[in-house]
Design a protein around this motif. Sequence first.
Motif, PDB file in Angstrom:
ATOM      1  N   ARG A 117     -78.524 -68.726  69.716  1.00 17.83           N
ATOM      2  CA  ARG A 117     -78.641 -69.225  68.724  1.00 17.83           C
ATOM      3  C   ARG A 117     -79.234 -71.134  68.747  1.00 17.83           C
ATOM      4  NH1 ARG A 117     -74.085 -71.006  65.932  1.00 17.83           N
ATOM      5  NH2 ARG A 117     -72.143 -70.436  67.368  1.00 17.83           N
ATOM      6  N   PRO A 118     -78.799 -70.985  68.196  1.00 18.42           N
ATOM      7  CA  PRO A 118     -79.301 -73.146  68.604  1.00 18.42           C
ATOM      8  C   PRO A 118     -78.244 -73.658  70.014  1.00 18.42           C
ATOM      9  CG  PRO A 118     -80.596 -73.062  66.595  1.00 18.42           C
ATOM     10  CD  PRO A 118     -79.855 -71.528  67.251  1.00 18.42           C
ATOM     11  N   PHE A 119     -79.105 -74.455  70.686  1.00 21.00           N
ATOM     12  CA  PHE A 119     -77.492 -74.725  71.959  1.00 21.00           C
ATOM     13  C   PHE A 119     -76.719 -75.099  71.139  1.00 21.00           C
ATOM     14  CE2 PHE A 119     -76.020 -77.637  75.417  1.00 21.00           C
ATOM     15  CZ  PHE A 119     -75.806 -76.389  75.788  1.00 21.00           C
ATOM     16  N   PHE A 120     -77.181 -76.671  70.499  1.00 24.55           N
ATOM     17  CA  PHE A 120     -76.231 -77.592  69.973  1.00 24.55           C
ATOM     18  C   PHE A 120     -75.076 -76.573  69.052  1.00 24.55           C
ATOM     19  CE2 PHE A 120     -78.480 -80.169  72.785  1.00 24.55           C
ATOM     20  CZ  PHE A 120     -77.967 -80.359  73.454  1.00 24.55           C
ATOM     21  N   GLU A 121     -75.277 -75.785  67.931  1.00 28.20           N
ATOM     22  CA  GLU A 121     -74.734 -75.416  67.263  1.00 28.20           C
ATOM     23  C   GLU A 121     -74.029 -74.298  68.175  1.00 28.20           C
ATOM     24  OE1 GLU A 121     -77.339 -73.632  64.458  1.00 28.20           O
ATOM     25  OE2 GLU A 121     -77.640 -74.916  63.668  1.00 28.20           O
ATOM     26  N   PHE A 122     -74.509 -73.847  68.986  1.00 28.62           N
ATOM     27  CA  PHE A 122     -73.566 -72.716  69.691  1.00 28.62           C
ATOM     28  C   PHE A 122     -72.712 -73.569  70.389  1.00 28.62           C
ATOM     29  CE2 PHE A 122     -72.833 -71.350  74.204  1.00 28.62           C
ATOM     30  CZ  PHE A 122     -72.150 -69.985  74.414  1.00 28.62           C
ATOM     31  N   LEU A 123     -72.369 -75.010  71.156  1.00 25.29           N
ATOM     32  CA  LEU A 123     -71.896 -75.852  72.046  1.00 25.29           C
ATOM     33  C   LEU A 123     -70.281 -75.897  70.648  1.00 25.29           C
ATOM     34  CD1 LEU A 123     -71.547 -77.178  74.624  1.00 25.29           C
ATOM     35  CD2 LEU A 123     -72.306 -79.186  74.263  1.00 25.29           C
ATOM     36  N   THR A 124     -70.881 -76.549  69.959  1.00 23.46           N
ATOM     37  CA  THR A 124     -69.815 -76.973  68.867  1.00 23.46           C
ATOM     38  C   THR A 124     -68.650 -75.773  68.702  1.00 23.46           C
ATOM     39  OG1 THR A 124     -71.221 -77.540  67.878  1.00 23.46           O
ATOM     40  CG2 THR A 124     -69.605 -77.644  66.549  1.00 23.46           C
ATOM     41  N   ASP A 125     -69.355 -74.188  68.074  1.00 19.21           N
ATOM     42  CA  ASP A 125     -68.515 -72.905  68.670  1.00 19.21           C
ATOM     43  C   ASP A 125     -67.527 -73.174  69.744  1.00 19.21           C
ATOM     44  OD1 ASP A 125     -68.923 -73.149  65.667  1.00 19.21           O
ATOM     45  OD2 ASP A 125     -70.347 -71.744  65.821  1.00 19.21           O
ATOM     46  N   LEU A 126     -68.792 -73.087  70.358  1.00 20.90           N
ATOM     47  CA  LEU A 126     -67.523 -73.282  71.923  1.00 20.90           C
ATOM     48  C   LEU A 126     -67.069 -73.848  72.161  1.00 20.90           C
ATOM     49  CD1 LEU A 126     -67.578 -70.960  74.296  1.00 20.90           C
ATOM     50  CD2 LEU A 126     -69.438 -73.028  75.341  1.00 20.90           C
ATOM     51  N   LEU A 127     -66.355 -75.255  71.701  1.00 20.20           N
ATOM     52  CA  LEU A 127     -65.279 -76.183  72.105  1.00 20.20           C
ATOM     53  C   LEU A 127     -64.873 -76.028  71.327  1.00 20.20           C
ATOM     54  CD1 LEU A 127     -67.959 -79.161  72.757  1.00 20.20           C
ATOM     55  CD2 LEU A 127     -66.814 -77.796  74.146  1.00 20.20           C
ATOM     56  N   ASP A 128     -64.750 -75.801  69.928  1.00 22.40           N
ATOM     57  CA  ASP A 128     -63.661 -75.023  68.951  1.00 22.40           C
ATOM     58  C   ASP A 128     -63.366 -73.649  70.104  1.00 22.40           C
ATOM     59  OD1 ASP A 128     -64.733 -77.079  67.039  1.00 22.40           O
ATOM     60  OD2 ASP A 128     -65.682 -75.674  65.986  1.00 22.40           O
ATOM     61  N   VAL A 129     -63.921 -73.059  70.184  1.00 21.11           N
ATOM     62  CA  VAL A 129     -62.754 -71.470  70.667  1.00 21.11           C
ATOM     63  C   VAL A 129     -62.226 -72.667  72.228  1.00 21.11           C
ATOM     64  CG1 VAL A 129     -63.476 -69.452  71.647  1.00 21.11           C
ATOM     65  CG2 VAL A 129     -64.271 -70.071  69.605  1.00 21.11           C
ATOM     66  N   TRP A 130     -62.635 -73.017  73.038  1.00 17.33           N
ATOM     67  CA  TRP A 130     -62.108 -74.417  74.462  1.00 17.33           C
ATOM     68  C   TRP A 130     -60.574 -74.664  73.811  1.00 17.33           C
ATOM     69  CZ3 TRP A 130     -61.964 -73.790  79.072  1.00 17.33           C
ATOM     70  CH2 TRP A 130     -61.864 -74.646  80.010  1.00 17.33           C
ATOM     71  N   VAL A 131     -60.620 -76.038  72.431  1.00 20.31           N
ATOM     72  CA  VAL A 131     -59.373 -76.139  72.209  1.00 20.31           C
ATOM     73  C   VAL A 131     -58.578 -75.054  71.977  1.00 20.31           C
ATOM     74  CG1 VAL A 131     -58.793 -77.414  70.209  1.00 20.31           C
ATOM     75  CG2 VAL A 131     -61.128 -78.098  71.852  1.00 20.31           C
ATOM     76  N   ALA A 132     -59.101 -73.741  71.010  1.00 19.06           N
ATOM     77  CA  ALA A 132     -57.400 -73.587  70.569  1.00 19.06           C
ATOM     78  C   ALA A 132     -57.232 -72.583  71.601  1.00 19.06           C
ATOM     79  CB  ALA A 132     -58.514 -72.655  69.316  1.00 19.06           C
ATOM     80  N   TYR A 133     -58.164 -72.112  72.795  1.00 17.18           N
ATOM     81  CA  TYR A 133     -57.054 -71.661  73.651  1.00 17.18           C
ATOM     82  C   TYR A 133     -56.194 -71.802  73.929  1.00 17.18           C
ATOM     83  CZ  TYR A 133     -56.781 -68.974  77.994  1.00 17.18           C
ATOM     84  OH  TYR A 133     -55.666 -68.380  79.338  1.00 17.18           O
ATOM     85  N   PHE A 134     -56.332 -73.597  74.332  1.00 22.56           N
ATOM     86  CA  PHE A 134     -55.648 -74.324  75.107  1.00 22.56           C
ATOM     87  C   PHE A 134     -54.301 -74.889  74.288  1.00 22.56           C
ATOM     88  CE2 PHE A 134     -58.645 -74.269  78.053  1.00 22.56           C
ATOM     89  CZ  PHE A 134     -58.080 -74.315  79.458  1.00 22.56           C
ATOM     90  N   ALA A 135     -54.698 -75.029  73.030  1.00 20.97           N
ATOM     91  CA  ALA A 135     -53.546 -74.997  71.769  1.00 20.97           C
ATOM     92  C   ALA A 135     -52.785 -73.869  71.894  1.00 20.97           C
ATOM     93  CB  ALA A 135     -53.790 -74.855  70.376  1.00 20.97           C
ATOM     94  N   ASP A 136     -53.142 -72.166  72.037  1.00 16.74           N
ATOM     95  CA  ASP A 136     -52.092 -70.962  72.076  1.00 16.74           C
ATOM     96  C   ASP A 136     -51.511 -71.226  73.725  1.00 16.74           C
ATOM     97  OD1 ASP A 136     -52.688 -71.040  69.396  1.00 16.74           O
ATOM     98  OD2 ASP A 136     -54.590 -69.800  69.196  1.00 16.74           O
ATOM     99  N   HIS A 137     -52.227 -71.324  74.853  1.00 12.81           N
ATOM    100  CA  HIS A 137     -51.984 -70.975  75.945  1.00 12.81           C
ATOM    101  C   HIS A 137     -50.838 -72.106  76.779  1.00 12.81           C
ATOM    102  CE1 HIS A 137     -54.704 -68.118  74.431  1.00 12.81           C
ATOM    103  NE2 HIS A 137     -53.902 -66.674  75.826  1.00 12.81           N
ATOM    104  N   PRO A 138     -49.936 -72.552  76.298  1.00 13.77           N
ATOM    105  CA  PRO A 138     -49.449 -73.466  77.457  1.00 13.77           C
ATOM    106  C   PRO A 138     -49.437 -73.567  78.590  1.00 13.77           C
ATOM    107  CG  PRO A 138     -47.903 -72.620  75.586  1.00 13.77           C
ATOM    108  CD  PRO A 138     -48.976 -71.845  75.555  1.00 13.77           C
ATOM    109  N   ARG A 139     -48.899 -72.056  79.318  1.00 12.06           N
ATOM    110  CA  ARG A 139     -49.110 -72.631  80.973  1.00 12.06           C
ATOM    111  C   ARG A 139     -50.324 -72.655  81.379  1.00 12.06           C
ATOM    112  NH1 ARG A 139     -45.888 -68.076  84.034  1.00 12.06           N
ATOM    113  NH2 ARG A 139     -44.115 -69.810  83.239  1.00 12.06           N
ATOM    114  N   ASP A 140     -51.580 -72.482  80.619  1.00 12.50           N
ATOM    115  CA  ASP A 140     -52.916 -72.690  80.994  1.00 12.50           C
ATOM    116  C   ASP A 140     -53.214 -74.108  80.583  1.00 12.50           C
ATOM    117  OD1 ASP A 140     -53.779 -70.546  82.503  1.00 12.50           O
ATOM    118  OD2 ASP A 140     -54.286 -69.037  80.561  1.00 12.50           O
ATOM    119  N   ARG A 141     -52.296 -74.290  79.837  1.00 13.89           N
ATOM    120  CA  ARG A 141     -52.991 -76.168  79.519  1.00 13.89           C
ATOM    121  C   ARG A 141     -52.299 -76.986  80.831  1.00 13.89           C
ATOM    122  NH1 ARG A 141     -51.544 -76.242  74.767  1.00 13.89           N
ATOM    123  NH2 ARG A 141     -49.156 -77.240  75.002  1.00 13.89           N
TER     124      ARG A 141
END
Length: 229
Positions: free
Chosen positions: A86-110
């Motif tokens: 799908r349109p790249f910058f719409e996709f990128l927005t959702d991808l970065l949201d997921v990225w932020v959430a991952y590091f919220a939920d995984h303190p050791r990886d952070r």
Amino acid sequence: MPTVTWSRLGADRRAAVVAAAEAEFAAHGFSRGSLNVIARRAGVAKGSLFQYFADKRDLYAHITEVGSQRVRRHMEDQIRRLDPSRPFFEFLTDLLDVWVAYFADHPRDRALHAAASFEVDTDARISVRAVIHRHYLQVLRPLVLDARGRGDLRPDADVDTLLSLLLMILPHLALAPYVRGIDPVLGLDELSPEQPALVVRRYVAVLSAAFAQPDHSPADRATHKGEQS
């Protein structure tokens, strides 16, 4: 690179060494991380570590590789779910949201990400950043090139500069919402639940303005839709 001896170890022993090294480097980074502590927690002699890895930096690079693969597997699963066609910058927005959430939920990886980003030993920092950047680029470059092929990017868009900016933004978003003092400008020092998502959208708006084909940017599509209604 791990030695042949490492490859011959049982899976449980390798897992114990990796877990101990991840905990120590996440807590103290490379420079202050203790091989004595790693060996003791893993239940091996300190000398055994030098049978598994050439030196401390080699062990650190391997731990970074293991952690990067773990994050990459998660993000590649999310990329498939989010539909990168799908349109790249719409996709990128959702991808970065997921990225932020991952590091919220995984303190050791952070914490491992922070250790790699803030490492004061130049050689160690270069070694681990090379590992991390390799994984970033192997995932991001095909996405950006596909976006260019679909016409989501301007014909004169500098793809390498876009990738370079993403290499700066991703580590920043992994840490800034959770480590005070990294980004006081965009409100991440006084964090509210919605602030990371707002920051993601501000970053994407800037990238879209610089690189998007005009009629493929979210703002232009919204304007065009309003004119048609």
